[in-house]
Design a protein around this motif. Structure first.
Motif, PDB file in Angstrom:
ATOM      1  N   ALA A 199      -6.069  25.289  57.203  1.00 14.71           N
ATOM      2  CA  ALA A 199      -6.723  26.276  56.042  1.00 14.71           C
ATOM      3  C   ALA A 199      -5.676  27.020  55.192  1.00 14.71           C
ATOM      4  N   GLY A 200      -5.051  27.196  56.271  1.00 13.04           N
ATOM      5  CA  GLY A 200      -3.887  28.425  55.244  1.00 13.04           C
ATOM      6  C   GLY A 200      -4.748  29.900  54.475  1.00 13.04           C
ATOM      7  N   ASN A 201      -4.374  29.626  53.134  1.00 23.21           N
ATOM      8  CA  ASN A 201      -5.115  30.683  52.342  1.00 23.21           C
ATOM      9  C   ASN A 201      -6.955  31.089  52.511  1.00 23.21           C
ATOM     10  N   ASN A 202      -7.225  29.565  52.844  1.00 25.37           N
ATOM     11  CA  ASN A 202      -8.567  29.359  52.664  1.00 25.37           C
ATOM     12  C   ASN A 202      -9.308  29.313  54.355  1.00 25.37           C
ATOM     13  N   ILE A 203      -8.978  30.005  55.040  1.00 29.08           N
ATOM     14  CA  ILE A 203      -9.398  30.467  55.977  1.00 29.08           C
ATOM     15  C   ILE A 203     -10.065  30.265  56.758  1.00 29.08           C
ATOM     16  N   ASP A 204     -10.566  32.017  54.980  1.00 32.06           N
ATOM     17  CA  ASP A 204     -12.154  32.997  55.028  1.00 32.06           C
ATOM     18  C   ASP A 204     -12.906  31.835  54.714  1.00 32.06           C
ATOM     19  N   VAL A 205     -12.896  31.093  54.333  1.00 34.73           N
ATOM     20  CA  VAL A 205     -14.500  29.906  54.484  1.00 34.73           C
ATOM     21  C   VAL A 205     -14.877  29.509  55.701  1.00 34.73           C
ATOM     22  N   TYR A 206     -13.851  29.543  57.130  1.00 33.26           N
ATOM     23  CA  TYR A 206     -14.478  29.569  58.232  1.00 33.26           C
ATOM     24  C   TYR A 206     -14.730  30.581  58.798  1.00 33.26           C
ATOM     25  N   LEU A 207     -14.724  31.093  58.396  1.00 31.42           N
ATOM     26  CA  LEU A 207     -14.588  32.629  59.490  1.00 31.42           C
ATOM     27  C   LEU A 207     -15.453  33.536  58.728  1.00 31.42           C
ATOM     28  N   GLY A 250       0.379  36.450  57.319  1.00 31.43           N
ATOM     29  CA  GLY A 250      -0.393  35.879  55.212  1.00 31.43           C
ATOM     30  C   GLY A 250      -1.563  35.179  55.283  1.00 31.43           C
ATOM     31  N   ASN A 251      -1.898  34.393  56.067  1.00 33.74           N
ATOM     32  CA  ASN A 251      -2.993  33.472  55.678  1.00 33.74           C
ATOM     33  C   ASN A 251      -4.179  34.494  55.556  1.00 33.74           C
ATOM     34  N   VAL A 252      -5.103  35.702  56.862  1.00 34.48           N
ATOM     35  CA  VAL A 252      -5.627  36.073  57.533  1.00 34.48           C
ATOM     36  C   VAL A 252      -6.110  37.768  56.102  1.00 34.48           C
ATOM     37  N   LEU A 253      -4.882  38.083  56.118  1.00 32.95           N
ATOM     38  CA  LEU A 253      -4.396  39.591  55.515  1.00 32.95           C
ATOM     39  C   LEU A 253      -4.570  38.334  53.496  1.00 32.95           C
ATOM     40  N   GLY A 254      -3.432  37.748  53.655  1.00 30.45           N
ATOM     41  CA  GLY A 254      -3.456  37.308  51.956  1.00 30.45           C
ATOM     42  C   GLY A 254      -2.203  38.254  51.523  1.00 30.45           C
ATOM     43  N   TYR A 255      -1.431  38.169  51.797  1.00 35.14           N
ATOM     44  CA  TYR A 255      -0.121  38.784  51.612  1.00 35.14           C
ATOM     45  C   TYR A 255       0.995  37.809  51.926  1.00 35.14           C
ATOM     46  N   ASN A 327     -10.207  43.985  42.884  1.00 32.35           N
ATOM     47  CA  ASN A 327     -10.140  42.978  42.357  1.00 32.35           C
ATOM     48  C   ASN A 327      -9.708  41.552  42.325  1.00 32.35           C
ATOM     49  N   ILE A 328      -9.684  41.433  43.287  1.00 28.09           N
ATOM     50  CA  ILE A 328      -8.164  40.535  43.319  1.00 28.09           C
ATOM     51  C   ILE A 328     -10.331  38.444  43.540  1.00 28.09           C
ATOM     52  N   ASP A 329      -9.970  37.743  41.873  1.00 25.91           N
ATOM     53  CA  ASP A 329     -10.879  36.962  42.802  1.00 25.91           C
ATOM     54  C   ASP A 329     -10.269  35.606  42.617  1.00 25.91           C
ATOM     55  N   ILE A 330     -10.341  35.138  43.465  1.00 25.11           N
ATOM     56  CA  ILE A 330      -9.735  33.322  43.533  1.00 25.11           C
ATOM     57  C   ILE A 330     -10.706  32.481  43.890  1.00 25.11           C
ATOM     58  N   VAL A 331     -11.099  31.521  43.425  1.00 30.88           N
ATOM     59  CA  VAL A 331     -11.811  30.772  44.151  1.00 30.88           C
ATOM     60  C   VAL A 331     -10.939  29.685  45.189  1.00 30.88           C
ATOM     61  N   LEU A 332     -11.466  29.751  46.793  1.00 28.76           N
ATOM     62  CA  LEU A 332     -11.210  29.019  47.486  1.00 28.76           C
ATOM     63  C   LEU A 332     -11.150  27.195  47.848  1.00 28.76           C
TER      64      LEU A 332
END
Length: 383
Positions: A199-207, A250-255, A327-332
């Motif tokens: 999932a990479g950066n999109n792991i937040d969807v599954y969490l 990097g995937n979980v933290l977003g760094y 303030n970081i707003d991205i579309v997963l």
């Protein structure tokens, strides 16, 4: 297999002979699993307001596998393209407290631990004392759980190939004694994020399901029966830290863990050198972490030919990090491009939704296995 085992046991045994009978036994014990359909592009989970949709509301991808353009098979019987398996944690915690021995061991960190200033257990760490100081009502109850979450990719087909990556998410209970908290019996599998691609950066969807239960356990708590004290109490839980390798970090933290600012401590103050031939960045500013009077700071010939006079920057506090990412707003989703900004942060992690997350001193830790492996590789041969 169940029927074969039943035939091997003595006559009139009570072993279930079918999967249906086995589930009837396991589900009341809180060992059920929720299968949640997911968008094949990692945009959303088909739950809550999206539960009855047949296509992704963001990218329009089909929720189900297509068997042909003229297939008359109903949507209820068609298999999903991707499904997340979530093992609810609240019922499993309740079941743990129904065991007298486990309910007693949960209190070990307060009643059985030897407190002499030595670091033997996470309860001896400053992080533990910070939670007790910030949230005294939580810290006074010995049965409130302190959890560690960890996630990493693995190939479930017993090969070292990276063509398939399934991500299990595990919970560890730090209330237990150190000789038990890392045992397989007490490590809980909570999420199984499907492959074949990570999932990479999109792991937040599954969490999301896990974070919702964790917020519930913090805001309201859950009424639990304690078999050791033979009384009900309201159980709360907190995520003590997250442990992963650097890629998972990097995937979980977003760094951003690559490039000139890859150090999560120094961030934009990272000292790097770009090697043109191999097109890699190396980081040679480690002398900034030494004391000002250390002799290595003045050794030019042993290092890069300069005297080091700089001092390493202290790690940012939780409030300072939150100010950078709020303030970081991205579309997963895989189909959406990352915003072209100069920020070294890729997203606002879903862990910031937890009310206590910004008060933790150490939110993410790197696993020791990879650090030890890379450190040993870097040592000279004569060592």
């Amino acid at each position: 297999m169940l029927k074969l085992l039943s035939d091997m046991l003595p006559p009139n045994n009570e072993l279930p002979t079918s999967t249906y009978e086995a589930k009837k036994i396991l589900c009341p014990m809180g060992m059920n699993v929720k299968k949640i359909h997911a968008c094949p592009n990692d945009c959303v989970l088909f739950r809550n307001e999206h539960e009855h949709l047949h296509t992704c509301p963001k990218c329009g991808a089909s929720r189900y596998k297509r068997e042909g353009s003229n297939s008359s098979t109903s949507h209820k019987k068609r298999p999903p393209v991707k499904d997340l398996r979530y093992f609810p944690i609240v019922e499993r915690f309740k079941r743990m407290f129904t065991n007298i021995n486990d309910a007693k061991l949960i209190r070990w960190h307060m009643e059985g631990r030897k407190s002499d200033g030595m670091l033997r257990h996470p309860a001896d760490s400053p992080q533990w004392r910070t939670i007790d100081r910030k949230f005294p009502e939580f810290g006074q109850e010995a049965r409130n759980l302190r959890l560690r979450v960890s996630a990493d990719g693995m190939n479930p087909y017993r090969t070292l190939s990276s063509q398939h990556s399934t991500w299990p998410v595990l919970l560890t209970i730090y209330n237990l004694p150190p000789w038990l908290c890392m045992k397989r019996k007490y490590i809980m599998l909570t999420l199984l994020i499907p492959g074949p691609k990570e999932a990479g950066n999109n792991i937040d969807v599954y969490l999301q399901p896990l974070i919702e239960d964790l917020k519930l356990l913090w805001d309201q708590g859950e009424k639990v029966y304690d078999a050791y004290k033979k009384a009900d109490f309201t159980m709360c839980a907190v995520i003590f830290c997250n442990i992963s390798d650097f890629t998972g970090y990097g995937n979980v933290l977003g760094y951003t863990i690559k490039g000139a600012n890859a150090c999560p401590i120094c961030e934009d103050s990272t000292t790097d050198i770009h090697l043109k031939n191999c097109k890699k960045n190396v980081y040679m500013g480690h002398r900034t972490f030494l004391p000002l009077a250390h002799p290595y700071r003045k050794r030019k010939r042993s290092f890069d030919g300069t005297i080091e006079t700089r001092v390493a920057r202290l790690p940012l506090t939780g409030n300072e990090v939150f100010e950078r990412v709020k303030n970081i707003d991205i579309v997963l989703g895989k189909l959406y491009k990352k915003p072209t900004t100069s920020s070294i942060w890729k997203k606002r992690s879903i862990f910031w939704d937890l009310p206590y997350w910004e008060h933790l001193q150490v939110r993410h830790c790197l696993d020791f296995m990879h650090i030890e492996k890379m450190f040993v590789k870097a040592l000279p041969e004569h060592f």
